[in-house]
Enzyme design. Sequence first.
Site, mmCIF file in Angstrom:
data_model
loop_
_atom_site.group_PDB
_atom_site.id
_atom_site.type_symbol
_atom_site.label_atom_id
_atom_site.label_comp_id
_atom_site.label_asym_id
_atom_site.label_seq_id
_atom_site.Cartn_x
_atom_site.Cartn_y
_atom_site.Cartn_z
ATOM 1 N N THR A 192 -5.968 1.751 -3.754
ATOM 2 C CA THR A 192 -5.286 1.530 -2.479
ATOM 3 C C THR A 192 -5.323 2.794 -1.623
ATOM 4 O O THR A 192 -5.523 2.725 -0.399
ATOM 5 C CB THR A 192 -3.835 1.105 -2.718
ATOM 6 O OG1 THR A 192 -3.823 -0.093 -3.496
ATOM 7 C CG2 THR A 192 -3.113 0.857 -1.400
ATOM 8 N N GLU A 248 5.738 1.208 -5.665
ATOM 9 C CA GLU A 248 4.514 1.037 -4.875
ATOM 10 C C GLU A 248 4.072 2.341 -4.223
ATOM 11 O O GLU A 248 2.876 2.605 -4.087
ATOM 12 C CB GLU A 248 4.746 -0.009 -3.775
ATOM 13 C CG GLU A 248 4.483 -1.433 -4.190
ATOM 14 C CD GLU A 248 2.995 -1.725 -4.298
ATOM 15 O OE1 GLU A 248 2.487 -2.521 -3.508
ATOM 16 O OE2 GLU A 248 2.331 -1.161 -5.188
#
Length: 306
Positions: free
Chosen positions: A181, A128
């Site tokens: 993101t 991530e």
Amino acid sequence: MNEIKIFCPATIANLNCGFDVLGLCLEGIGDEMVIRQTTEKGIRITKITGADLPLETAKNVAGVAALALVNTINPDCGFEIEIHKKIKAGSGIGSSSASAAGAVFGINELLGRPFTKPQLVDFAMKGEALASGCEHADNVAPCVLGGFTLVRGYNPLDVIKIQSPSELFAVVLHPQIELKTSDSRAVLPSAVPLKDAITQWGNLGGFIAGLYTSDYSLISRSLRDVVIEPHRHKLIPGFENVKNAALDAGALGSGISGAGPSIFALCKGQDKAEKVAYAMSSSFLDTGIAFDFHISKVNDEGVKTI
């Protein structure tokens, strides 16, 4: 067993009041992966369908997460990974998390489960970090563990799984645009006013209490975001109209799914969820942007073998 095929579900993170600490796992929406054990050591990504993503191990979230696991245990073998993307990158429903979680889950299964599921969350976070610039578990935790998850702390990692109330449904409207993101994080302030922090803490506590007691009214009152949404909503076309349409149709609450651009709503009962999905979709038509939507119960299982 030297090959495994797995389903890696989509997730909703943040849930308005729980930035970087809350998430839930969705049913029916997710990627598929095939992982093979090989005699040659190392991690190789051999195939990707459904998305234009790098095959280089160090540039792919699945590869980075897998390396974090194998470098810890140093097995006398290697692994090949196929990724079949069904969750679009930058969709706000955990595309990168699904890849990272799937890689570590599959390798752990092939190795005879040397690590617990909470330990797998830690490895998946390394992937991530490649996608978002920081390690966070609000997507990978529900993807691995299923249900709702609360990240109580990161140092050390402490994740609590919470089962969903039986009548709770999620609706997700996904605009066909990409919102990275890292870009969504760039608009966030470095400091939060104390009064807003107090409001957010209260909402987070209320939401968790509502889940445990199946108090839908409390869940609804707690689905408020005074910290993140005011800065991010302008990045999503039609957000305010879609959110208001969801609330007017009877949703418990609505907000940005993860970093966006997807917009979620939580509802009590499938009938209400279908009405809310119709209202959200009708409202978003004015933007002229293509979209799809999903209606899902909360997936209590998480990533699994298929």
